[in-house]
Design an enzyme around this catalytic site. Sequence first.
Site, PDB file in Angstrom:
ATOM      1  N   GLU A  94      23.713   6.062 -49.642  1.00 56.51           N
ATOM      2  CA  GLU A  94      23.160   6.933 -50.689  1.00 56.51           C
ATOM      3  C   GLU A  94      23.661   6.900 -51.982  1.00 56.51           C
ATOM      4  OE1 GLU A  94      20.930   9.753 -52.678  1.00 56.51           O
ATOM      5  OE2 GLU A  94      23.227  10.876 -51.928  1.00 56.51           O
TER       6      GLU A  94
ATOM      7  N   ASP B 127      27.408   7.840 -46.233  1.00 59.50           N
ATOM      8  CA  ASP B 127      28.452   7.457 -47.258  1.00 59.50           C
ATOM      9  C   ASP B 127      28.386   9.015 -47.973  1.00 59.50           C
ATOM     10  OD1 ASP B 127      25.537   7.118 -48.005  1.00 59.50           O
ATOM     11  OD2 ASP B 127      26.218   6.532 -49.868  1.00 59.50           O
TER      12      ASP B 127
HETATM   13 ZN   LIG Z   1      23.898  13.339 -51.193  1.00 56.82          ZN
END
Ligand SMILES: [Zn+2]
Length: 467
Positions: free
Chosen positions: A152, A89
């Site tokens: 994340e 991501d």
């Molecule tokens: Zn990162």
Amino acid sequence: MTIDWKKRAQDYQADYLKDLKELISINSVRDDEHKTDEFPLGEGPTKAMLKFLSFGARDGFKTQNIDNIVGYIEYGSGDQTMAMQAHADVMPAGDGWETNPFEMVEKNGRVYGRGTSDDKGPALAAYYGLKMLKDSGIEPKMKIRLIIGTDEESDWTGMKHYFEVEPEPTFGFSPDAEFPLINGEKGNATYVTSFGHTNGSDFTLKTFDSGLRLNMVPGSADALVEVGDNENFVDGFTQFLDQNPIAGDVKSTGQGIALHITGKAAHAMEPKNGVNAGTYLAKFLNEYPFKGAAKEFISYLAEDLHDDSRAKKIGAAHVDDIMGELTMNVGIMKFDMKQGGSVNTNFRYPKGTDDQKILAHLQQAADKLHGTVKEINNMETHYVDPSDPIVDTLMHVYQEQTGDLDSKPEVVGGGTYARLMKRGVAFGALFPNAQDTMHQANEFQPVADLIKAMAIYGQSIYELTTK
Ligand SMILES: [Zn+2]
């Protein structure tokens, strides 16, 4: 066997850049508006993770998609597992780009695009490190997994799920920070202190609003008030602006007097790098006789929290020889006449103290003001001893590949996936003194650095898993 990892990495450069281009072209920003049961974070993050897995399958690795939110590429077998934790991501692109953030552009020896530096570029470098091993016919003595998370930048939804359904790896690293290596991460606890909504009649606080995110020092603050003597109050505010490291303005509106303060936003890891507009505004208001819960809210900010990033006034300060100082950020402050007041604080703390001790100190300060404190979340401190082979081996490889013998393992206030493993560290891929463009417009990474990282990762995987 002696292997020239640098030379090998260079041979893979063209293939690496071709794959990276494909990854960058997938907009993998978490998209809650379009989440479905099939894609709980929106389609983008899953698609980018599956793209990683497709590279693994193409190159003959075993791959596994776990519920569309995390996946891994596997090589080797054995009782032990060496894990590399990365993420597919990316942060929202934001404004100010000179190129399309979701199209990789090569310019002046750099690759531009969202994710080139955080974390698609480094994650793919780690993948190619693994691929170099396999292509050289090297058999590891343990299982190796490159685990790809999809969230994340927000809640770690996928990586946490991995640790719920899969056994904890024996050790490993996360290529999602900087070189040389991060072996300590402070604890991270967040609290909300709530106040009532009662107010005074001569001085009335109608609204107070400062801060957008817990992990940022608020750069601006606004309040709407009604006061007896407008002229004196406005003069007082102008003086206050002159005497403090802030800017601002004040105007009379049909609703009352609107105050605005501009400070300086900064990351919550080090509040001293910013100027908290919200607590400054409270400090000004605290000089006037507001009443009730409004006054209690103001006084909490002004007397207990203002200009005290080490939390000395509430008694929560703590310093550890290795992990450094506790830091406090007052991230979000709100008051209105219906909901009352709320103050969000975020603490980064070293070992030797804990979230419950901090909670007790916050509550003690809030008690005298009829405030209630609640813990919203907490991550414990994380520290891997420098003598652990994971630290020792990786430092040795880094030094051998770069010749940099000065940089030392670090403790940081931020958090990486590495903290999910007892023997996990963050390792690369931003080199010391390289420009950090993570989360910013025109994010880039020098191609030579990515290839150097690939060589370091290749040798690291080799040293960690074959000896
Ligand atoms: Zn990162």
